[in-house]
Write a protein that holds these residues in place. Structure first.
Motif, PDB file in Angstrom:
ATOM      1  N   THR A  34      35.214  44.718  52.127  1.00 37.23           N
ATOM      2  CA  THR A  34      34.487  43.725  51.207  1.00 37.23           C
ATOM      3  C   THR A  34      33.254  43.251  51.862  1.00 37.23           C
ATOM      4  O   THR A  34      33.503  43.183  53.244  1.00 37.23           O
ATOM      5  CB  THR A  34      35.366  42.403  50.889  1.00 37.23           C
ATOM      6  OG1 THR A  34      36.598  42.938  50.216  1.00 37.23           O
ATOM      7  CG2 THR A  34      34.647  41.437  50.315  1.00 37.23           C
ATOM      8  N   ARG A  81      26.453  46.121  43.998  1.00 39.98           N
ATOM      9  CA  ARG A  81      27.644  46.141  43.278  1.00 39.98           C
ATOM     10  C   ARG A  81      27.560  47.598  42.513  1.00 39.98           C
ATOM     11  O   ARG A  81      28.382  48.426  42.150  1.00 39.98           O
ATOM     12  CB  ARG A  81      27.558  45.179  42.157  1.00 39.98           C
ATOM     13  CG  ARG A  81      28.772  45.166  41.227  1.00 39.98           C
ATOM     14  CD  ARG A  81      28.929  43.837  40.529  1.00 39.98           C
ATOM     15  NE  ARG A  81      29.190  42.556  41.247  1.00 39.98           N
ATOM     16  CZ  ARG A  81      28.511  41.624  41.375  1.00 39.98           C
ATOM     17  NH1 ARG A  81      27.529  41.233  40.933  1.00 39.98           N
ATOM     18  NH2 ARG A  81      28.867  40.453  42.077  1.00 39.98           N
ATOM     19  N   ASP A  86      32.823  46.199  46.921  1.00 40.34           N
ATOM     20  CA  ASP A  86      33.581  45.087  46.662  1.00 40.34           C
ATOM     21  C   ASP A  86      32.860  43.901  47.343  1.00 40.34           C
ATOM     22  O   ASP A  86      32.646  44.030  48.524  1.00 40.34           O
ATOM     23  CB  ASP A  86      35.021  44.825  47.225  1.00 40.34           C
ATOM     24  CG  ASP A  86      35.610  43.679  46.815  1.00 40.34           C
ATOM     25  OD1 ASP A  86      35.430  43.183  45.876  1.00 40.34           O
ATOM     26  OD2 ASP A  86      36.900  43.482  47.346  1.00 40.34           O
TER      27      ASP A  86
END
Length: 146
Positions: A34, A81, A86
């Motif tokens: 992430t 994105r 993520d």
């Protein structure tokens, strides 16, 4: 195995864009990651202000957050994105080094990635720039991108 989290500090500069590119390369290489992109609006609660300025303080903060999202954060999130990462975006007011370190602790981040930008203003000369303060006091490793 838990997901690896990287915090990327953006400031709208070319160095910040290179920091985000580095984070994407790391995330691609590491796999399940992430990326949290953070824009910090340098702001001190101790700044001297008039009564009129204090009355408009909240309104000014909201306008600054909206502008930071529109000009820096949202385009970076959209671009990142598009590559399938993520991601999460955060805008906060305060001291950039303190905010980035606190966010890293809060999110359990593995690393903070920032661009190196020249020292600006009196505060940077007295207390050091964001990169130097993070490198000296961060609770997680810091990568400083030239």
């Amino acid at each position: 195995m838990s997901k690896t989290t990287f915090i990327v500090g953006l400031d709208g500069s070319e160095a910040g864009a290179r920091a985000l590119a580095f984070a994407k390369d790391r995330a691609r290489a590491d796999g399940d990651c992430t990326i949290i992109i953070c824009y910090v609006i340098e702001w001190s609660p101790f700044a001297f202000q008039t009564a009129e300025e204090n009355a408009k303080r909240h309104q000014r903060r909201e306008a600054e957050i909206a502008m930071a999202r529109e000009r820096v954060l949202d385009p970076s999130l959209t671009m990142t994105r598009a590559y399938g990462f993520d991601i999460e975006g955060v805008v906060r007011h305060g001291d950039a080094a303190e905010i980035l370190d606190a966010l890293a602790r809060e999110k359990g981040a593995k690393q903070i990635i920032i661009g190196r930008v020249g020292a600006r203003g009196l505060k940077a000369r007295l207390f050091g720039g964001v990169a130097g303060r993070l490198a000296a006091a961060s609770s997680v490793p810091v990568t400083i991108i030239p």
